[in-house]
Design a protein around this motif. Structure first.
Motif, mmCIF file in Angstrom:
data_model
loop_
_atom_site.group_PDB
_atom_site.id
_atom_site.type_symbol
_atom_site.label_atom_id
_atom_site.label_comp_id
_atom_site.label_asym_id
_atom_site.label_seq_id
_atom_site.Cartn_x
_atom_site.Cartn_y
_atom_site.Cartn_z
ATOM 1 N N PHE A 60 0.828 -1.205 0.000
ATOM 2 C CA PHE A 60 0.000 0.000 0.000
ATOM 3 C C PHE A 60 0.862 1.254 0.000
ATOM 4 O O PHE A 60 0.589 2.206 -0.735
ATOM 5 N N SER A 61 1.923 1.274 0.799
ATOM 6 C CA SER A 61 2.791 2.457 0.838
ATOM 7 C C SER A 61 3.535 2.637 -0.480
ATOM 8 O O SER A 61 3.721 3.773 -0.934
ATOM 9 N N VAL A 62 3.932 1.539 -1.100
ATOM 10 C CA VAL A 62 4.562 1.634 -2.423
ATOM 11 C C VAL A 62 3.560 2.178 -3.435
ATOM 12 O O VAL A 62 3.892 3.023 -4.279
ATOM 13 N N GLY A 63 2.319 1.728 -3.350
ATOM 14 C CA GLY A 63 1.272 2.224 -4.242
ATOM 15 C C GLY A 63 1.027 3.710 -4.079
ATOM 16 O O GLY A 63 0.849 4.431 -5.064
ATOM 17 N N LYS A 64 1.032 4.181 -2.833
ATOM 18 C CA LYS A 64 0.832 5.613 -2.594
ATOM 19 C C LYS A 64 1.992 6.432 -3.152
ATOM 20 O O LYS A 64 1.786 7.501 -3.714
ATOM 21 N N SER A 65 3.213 5.915 -3.018
ATOM 22 C CA SER A 65 4.355 6.637 -3.576
ATOM 23 C C SER A 65 4.301 6.624 -5.107
ATOM 24 O O SER A 65 4.641 7.612 -5.747
ATOM 25 N N GLN A 66 3.837 5.525 -5.686
ATOM 26 C CA GLN A 66 3.691 5.469 -7.139
ATOM 27 C C GLN A 66 2.604 6.423 -7.637
ATOM 28 O O GLN A 66 2.705 6.977 -8.727
ATOM 29 N N LEU A 67 1.567 6.620 -6.828
ATOM 30 C CA LEU A 67 0.532 7.590 -7.176
ATOM 31 C C LEU A 67 1.110 8.995 -7.248
ATOM 32 O O LEU A 67 0.816 9.744 -8.185
ATOM 33 N N GLU A 68 1.943 9.340 -6.294
ATOM 34 C CA GLU A 68 2.570 10.668 -6.311
ATOM 35 C C GLU A 68 3.487 10.825 -7.519
ATOM 36 O O GLU A 68 3.517 11.882 -8.154
ATOM 37 N N VAL A 69 4.233 9.781 -7.851
ATOM 38 C CA VAL A 69 5.102 9.827 -9.028
ATOM 39 C C VAL A 69 4.259 9.997 -10.290
ATOM 40 O O VAL A 69 4.574 10.816 -11.154
ATOM 41 N N ALA A 70 3.170 9.249 -10.400
ATOM 42 C CA ALA A 70 2.305 9.338 -11.581
ATOM 43 C C ALA A 70 1.683 10.723 -11.696
ATOM 44 O O ALA A 70 1.583 11.268 -12.804
ATOM 45 N N ARG A 71 1.292 11.311 -10.575
ATOM 46 C CA ARG A 71 0.723 12.670 -10.621
ATOM 47 C C ARG A 71 1.755 13.684 -11.111
ATOM 48 O O ARG A 71 1.444 14.552 -11.935
ATOM 49 N N ARG A 72 2.980 13.572 -10.594
ATOM 50 C CA ARG A 72 4.033 14.491 -11.053
ATOM 51 C C ARG A 72 4.323 14.289 -12.534
ATOM 52 O O ARG A 72 4.501 15.252 -13.280
ATOM 53 N N GLN A 73 4.374 13.036 -12.962
ATOM 54 C CA GLN A 73 4.649 12.759 -14.373
ATOM 55 C C GLN A 73 3.521 13.257 -15.273
ATOM 56 O O GLN A 73 3.783 13.732 -16.379
ATOM 57 N N ALA A 74 2.281 13.156 -14.823
ATOM 58 C CA ALA A 74 1.153 13.647 -15.622
ATOM 59 C C ALA A 74 1.264 15.152 -15.828
ATOM 60 O O ALA A 74 1.017 15.658 -16.930
ATOM 61 N N VAL A 75 1.662 15.870 -14.782
ATOM 62 C CA VAL A 75 1.841 17.312 -14.911
ATOM 63 C C VAL A 75 2.989 17.608 -15.860
ATOM 64 O O VAL A 75 2.884 18.462 -16.747
ATOM 65 N N LEU A 76 4.082 16.900 -15.705
ATOM 66 C CA LEU A 76 5.250 17.107 -16.556
ATOM 67 C C LEU A 76 4.928 16.810 -18.018
ATOM 68 O O LEU A 76 5.273 17.591 -18.910
ATOM 69 N N TYR A 77 4.245 15.699 -18.265
ATOM 70 C CA TYR A 77 3.880 15.348 -19.636
ATOM 71 C C TYR A 77 2.891 16.345 -20.223
ATOM 72 O O TYR A 77 2.884 16.573 -21.430
ATOM 73 N N SER A 78 2.041 16.945 -19.404
ATOM 74 C CA SER A 78 1.088 17.928 -19.941
ATOM 75 C C SER A 78 1.803 19.194 -20.405
ATOM 76 O O SER A 78 1.330 19.878 -21.309
ATOM 77 N N LEU A 79 2.954 19.498 -19.813
ATOM 78 C CA LEU A 79 3.717 20.666 -20.242
ATOM 79 C C LEU A 79 4.335 20.467 -21.622
ATOM 80 O O LEU A 79 4.520 21.426 -22.365
ATOM 81 N N TYR A 80 4.660 19.237 -21.948
ATOM 82 C CA TYR A 80 5.318 18.936 -23.216
ATOM 83 C C TYR A 80 4.473 18.015 -24.089
ATOM 84 O O TYR A 80 5.007 17.196 -24.832
ATOM 85 N N ALA A 81 3.173 18.150 -24.006
ATOM 86 C CA ALA A 81 2.266 17.281 -24.762
ATOM 87 C C ALA A 81 2.381 17.573 -26.253
ATOM 88 O O ALA A 81 2.556 18.722 -26.662
#
Length: 92
Positions: A60-81
């Motif tokens: 569960f803790s690994v999943g929560k950390s992966q959620l934060e990584v995915a959220r950051r990556q989604a923002v980053l990818y939206s900047l360079y879409a």
């Protein structure tokens, strides 16, 4: 463990799954969107039968950390879409 504790844990896990899938939809790139969705589903299926409370807590803790990584990556990818859609995204 009491059923109330198990239910609370289950609701948190389902909430994490939904959050990860929601975050996957935020990716502008089709390949990243599908990869994140597929990877999320695969990992949750892999850990479906965990019974040890410490293993569940770790997953569960690994999943929560992966959620934060995915959220950051989604923002980053939206900047360079990309400015164009892929063939898979075009609706007929």
């Amino acid at each position: 463990m009491s059923p109330a504790v198990l239910q609370a844990g289950r609701s948190e896990v389902v909430s994490l799954l939904r959050s990860l899938l929601r975050t996957a939809r935020e990716f502008a790139d089709y390949n990243m969107k599908e990869y994140t969705k597929r990877r999320t589903i695969d990992v949750f299926r892999l850990h479906r039968d965990l019974a040890d409370p410490s293993a569940i807590s770790t997953a569960f803790s690994v999943g929560k950390s992966q959620l934060e990584v995915a959220r950051r990556q989604a923002v980053l990818y939206s900047l360079y879409a990309p400015k164009f859609k892929t063939v898979m995204e075009i609706k007929h």
